[in-house]
Scaffold this motif. Structure first.
Motif, PDB file in Angstrom:
ATOM      1  N   ARG A  28       7.420  33.077  27.361  1.00 49.88           N
ATOM      2  CA  ARG A  28       6.171  32.303  27.475  1.00 49.88           C
ATOM      3  C   ARG A  28       6.439  30.884  27.943  1.00 49.88           C
ATOM      4  O   ARG A  28       5.729  30.362  28.817  1.00 49.88           O
ATOM      5  CB  ARG A  28       5.433  32.304  26.140  1.00 49.88           C
ATOM      6  CG  ARG A  28       4.859  33.643  25.769  1.00 49.88           C
ATOM      7  CD  ARG A  28       3.837  33.568  24.663  1.00 49.88           C
ATOM      8  NE  ARG A  28       4.205  32.698  23.580  1.00 49.88           N
ATOM      9  CZ  ARG A  28       4.548  33.097  22.351  1.00 49.88           C
ATOM     10  NH1 ARG A  28       4.556  34.386  22.052  1.00 49.88           N
ATOM     11  NH2 ARG A  28       4.853  32.233  21.421  1.00 49.88           N
ATOM     12  N   LEU A  36       1.972  29.240  35.145  1.00 53.14           N
ATOM     13  CA  LEU A  36       1.187  30.437  34.847  1.00 53.14           C
ATOM     14  C   LEU A  36       0.499  30.281  33.498  1.00 53.14           C
ATOM     15  O   LEU A  36       1.085  29.790  32.543  1.00 53.14           O
ATOM     16  CB  LEU A  36       2.080  31.681  34.839  1.00 53.14           C
ATOM     17  CG  LEU A  36       2.793  31.993  36.144  1.00 53.14           C
ATOM     18  CD1 LEU A  36       3.623  33.262  36.011  1.00 53.14           C
ATOM     19  CD2 LEU A  36       1.807  32.123  37.285  1.00 53.14           C
ATOM     20  N   ARG A  37      -0.736  30.701  33.453  1.00 53.13           N
ATOM     21  CA  ARG A  37      -1.492  30.662  32.197  1.00 53.13           C
ATOM     22  C   ARG A  37      -1.788  32.082  31.766  1.00 53.13           C
ATOM     23  O   ARG A  37      -2.029  32.962  32.602  1.00 53.13           O
ATOM     24  CB  ARG A  37      -2.783  29.854  32.374  1.00 53.13           C
ATOM     25  CG  ARG A  37      -2.525  28.400  32.768  1.00 53.13           C
ATOM     26  CD  ARG A  37      -1.621  27.688  31.745  1.00 53.13           C
ATOM     27  NE  ARG A  37      -1.305  26.328  32.119  1.00 53.13           N
ATOM     28  CZ  ARG A  37      -0.125  25.924  32.567  1.00 53.13           C
ATOM     29  NH1 ARG A  37       0.872  26.785  32.719  1.00 53.13           N
ATOM     30  NH2 ARG A  37       0.080  24.665  32.860  1.00 53.13           N
ATOM     31  N   TYR A  38      -1.756  32.309  30.509  1.00 56.16           N
ATOM     32  CA  TYR A  38      -1.821  33.663  29.967  1.00 56.16           C
ATOM     33  C   TYR A  38      -2.471  33.651  28.600  1.00 56.16           C
ATOM     34  O   TYR A  38      -2.689  32.597  28.001  1.00 56.16           O
ATOM     35  CB  TYR A  38      -0.394  34.232  29.840  1.00 56.16           C
ATOM     36  CG  TYR A  38       0.529  33.285  29.104  1.00 56.16           C
ATOM     37  CD1 TYR A  38       0.546  33.232  27.710  1.00 56.16           C
ATOM     38  CD2 TYR A  38       1.356  32.402  29.804  1.00 56.16           C
ATOM     39  CE1 TYR A  38       1.360  32.339  27.044  1.00 56.16           C
ATOM     40  CE2 TYR A  38       2.169  31.509  29.135  1.00 56.16           C
ATOM     41  CZ  TYR A  38       2.173  31.491  27.754  1.00 56.16           C
ATOM     42  OH  TYR A  38       2.963  30.605  27.092  1.00 56.16           O
ATOM     43  N   ARG A  39      -2.772  34.833  28.133  1.00 56.11           N
ATOM     44  CA  ARG A  39      -3.186  35.038  26.740  1.00 56.11           C
ATOM     45  C   ARG A  39      -2.081  35.835  26.082  1.00 56.11           C
ATOM     46  O   ARG A  39      -1.395  36.621  26.733  1.00 56.11           O
ATOM     47  CB  ARG A  39      -4.511  35.790  26.681  1.00 56.11           C
ATOM     48  CG  ARG A  39      -5.663  34.922  27.199  1.00 56.11           C
ATOM     49  CD  ARG A  39      -6.993  35.623  27.175  1.00 56.11           C
ATOM     50  NE  ARG A  39      -7.304  36.133  25.853  1.00 56.11           N
ATOM     51  CZ  ARG A  39      -8.065  37.202  25.622  1.00 56.11           C
ATOM     52  NH1 ARG A  39      -8.591  37.876  26.636  1.00 56.11           N
ATOM     53  NH2 ARG A  39      -8.319  37.603  24.404  1.00 56.11           N
ATOM     54  N   LYS A  40      -1.900  35.642  24.791  1.00 55.46           N
ATOM     55  CA  LYS A  40      -0.849  36.388  24.107  1.00 55.46           C
ATOM     56  C   LYS A  40      -1.442  37.337  23.069  1.00 55.46           C
ATOM     57  O   LYS A  40      -2.487  37.072  22.489  1.00 55.46           O
ATOM     58  CB  LYS A  40       0.182  35.452  23.475  1.00 55.46           C
ATOM     59  CG  LYS A  40      -0.348  34.497  22.444  1.00 55.46           C
ATOM     60  CD  LYS A  40       0.773  33.607  21.923  1.00 55.46           C
ATOM     61  CE  LYS A  40       0.314  32.890  20.674  1.00 55.46           C
ATOM     62  NZ  LYS A  40       1.402  32.222  19.994  1.00 55.46           N
ATOM     63  N   ILE A  51       2.051  39.377  26.485  1.00 54.65           N
ATOM     64  CA  ILE A  51       1.539  38.373  27.429  1.00 54.65           C
ATOM     65  C   ILE A  51       0.606  39.072  28.412  1.00 54.65           C
ATOM     66  O   ILE A  51       0.956  40.117  28.966  1.00 54.65           O
ATOM     67  CB  ILE A  51       2.703  37.701  28.193  1.00 54.65           C
ATOM     68  CG1 ILE A  51       3.649  37.006  27.209  1.00 54.65           C
ATOM     69  CG2 ILE A  51       2.178  36.733  29.243  1.00 54.65           C
ATOM     70  CD1 ILE A  51       4.968  36.560  27.820  1.00 54.65           C
ATOM     71  N   VAL A  52      -0.582  38.491  28.620  1.00 56.83           N
ATOM     72  CA  VAL A  52      -1.545  39.052  29.560  1.00 56.83           C
ATOM     73  C   VAL A  52      -1.897  37.972  30.577  1.00 56.83           C
ATOM     74  O   VAL A  52      -2.357  36.892  30.215  1.00 56.83           O
ATOM     75  CB  VAL A  52      -2.827  39.534  28.838  1.00 56.83           C
ATOM     76  CG1 VAL A  52      -3.856  40.021  29.842  1.00 56.83           C
ATOM     77  CG2 VAL A  52      -2.497  40.615  27.823  1.00 56.83           C
ATOM     78  N   LEU A  53      -1.637  38.299  31.838  1.00 58.29           N
ATOM     79  CA  LEU A  53      -1.948  37.386  32.945  1.00 58.29           C
ATOM     80  C   LEU A  53      -3.061  38.030  33.760  1.00 58.29           C
ATOM     81  O   LEU A  53      -2.803  38.776  34.712  1.00 58.29           O
ATOM     82  CB  LEU A  53      -0.705  37.148  33.796  1.00 58.29           C
ATOM     83  CG  LEU A  53       0.460  36.517  33.027  1.00 58.29           C
ATOM     84  CD1 LEU A  53       1.624  37.466  32.932  1.00 58.29           C
ATOM     85  CD2 LEU A  53       0.851  35.211  33.640  1.00 58.29           C
ATOM     86  N   LYS A  54      -4.293  37.750  33.393  1.00 50.90           N
ATOM     87  CA  LYS A  54      -5.444  38.393  34.012  1.00 50.90           C
ATOM     88  C   LYS A  54      -5.513  38.108  35.511  1.00 50.90           C
ATOM     89  O   LYS A  54      -5.804  38.988  36.311  1.00 50.90           O
ATOM     90  CB  LYS A  54      -6.721  37.946  33.316  1.00 50.90           C
ATOM     91  CG  LYS A  54      -7.934  38.739  33.722  1.00 50.90           C
ATOM     92  CD  LYS A  54      -9.127  38.392  32.859  1.00 50.90           C
ATOM     93  CE  LYS A  54     -10.307  39.271  33.246  1.00 50.90           C
ATOM     94  NZ  LYS A  54     -11.462  39.038  32.395  1.00 50.90           N
ATOM     95  N   ILE A 135       5.416  38.930  38.866  1.00 53.76           N
ATOM     96  CA  ILE A 135       4.065  38.556  38.462  1.00 53.76           C
ATOM     97  C   ILE A 135       3.273  37.990  39.623  1.00 53.76           C
ATOM     98  O   ILE A 135       2.168  38.437  39.907  1.00 53.76           O
ATOM     99  CB  ILE A 135       4.101  37.572  37.280  1.00 53.76           C
ATOM    100  CG1 ILE A 135       4.599  38.267  36.022  1.00 53.76           C
ATOM    101  CG2 ILE A 135       2.711  36.961  37.047  1.00 53.76           C
ATOM    102  CD1 ILE A 135       4.928  37.330  34.870  1.00 53.76           C
TER     103      ILE A 135
END
Length: 141
Positions: A28, A36-40, A51-54, A135
């Protein structure tokens, strides 16, 4: 035969983290440093990806070599005590992983798995660089 009584074994198992592990933190931190921005740990996706990179339609799983049976890895060795328990546990994890990956693919997600051993210092930078390239090549416009 287990080396611990059930109370000790239960305590030991309770101390094993399932999220926010050191390997996850390494990945992360690197991805964030690259912008990169993501949700965990997104619970509404199969397998609750680490990690989710929409924006890139990509999920990343950071797997422990032992817990997810990393084939050919020195960190994965079948335990010699309580063999039936561990075989059932680990093979169950592998089966669940495969099922979750299939569901994610059906939903249109790209899946990247990073193994714990790939984040050891001698190979960490190369692993993280390869991850970043995988990614960003998935960006959908």
């Amino acid at each position: 035969m287990d080396n611990h009584d059930s109370k000790t074994r239960s305590y030991n198992m309770s101390k094993i983290r399932s999220s926010d592990t050191k390997p996850e933190q390494i990945v992360r931190k690197y991805l964030f440093s690259k912008g990169l921005r993501y949700r965990k740990n997104v619970r509404n996706l199969p397998g609750c990806p680490d990690i989710v990179l929409k924006k890139y339609n990509t999920v990343v799983f950071v797997n422990g070599c032992f817990w997810h049976k990393h084939e050919g890895c020195s960190k994965f060795v079948w335990p010699s005590s309580n063999e039936n328990y561990w075989k059932k546990k680990i093979l169950g994890n592998v089966k669940r992983d495969e099922e979750n990956y299939a569901k994610l693919r059906d939903l249109g997600w790209n899946i990247v798995t990073v193994w714990e051993c790939e984040l050891k210092k001698p190979v960490r930078e190369q692993t993280l660089s390869n991850l970043y390239i995988k990614i960003i090549s998935q960006r959908r416009d």
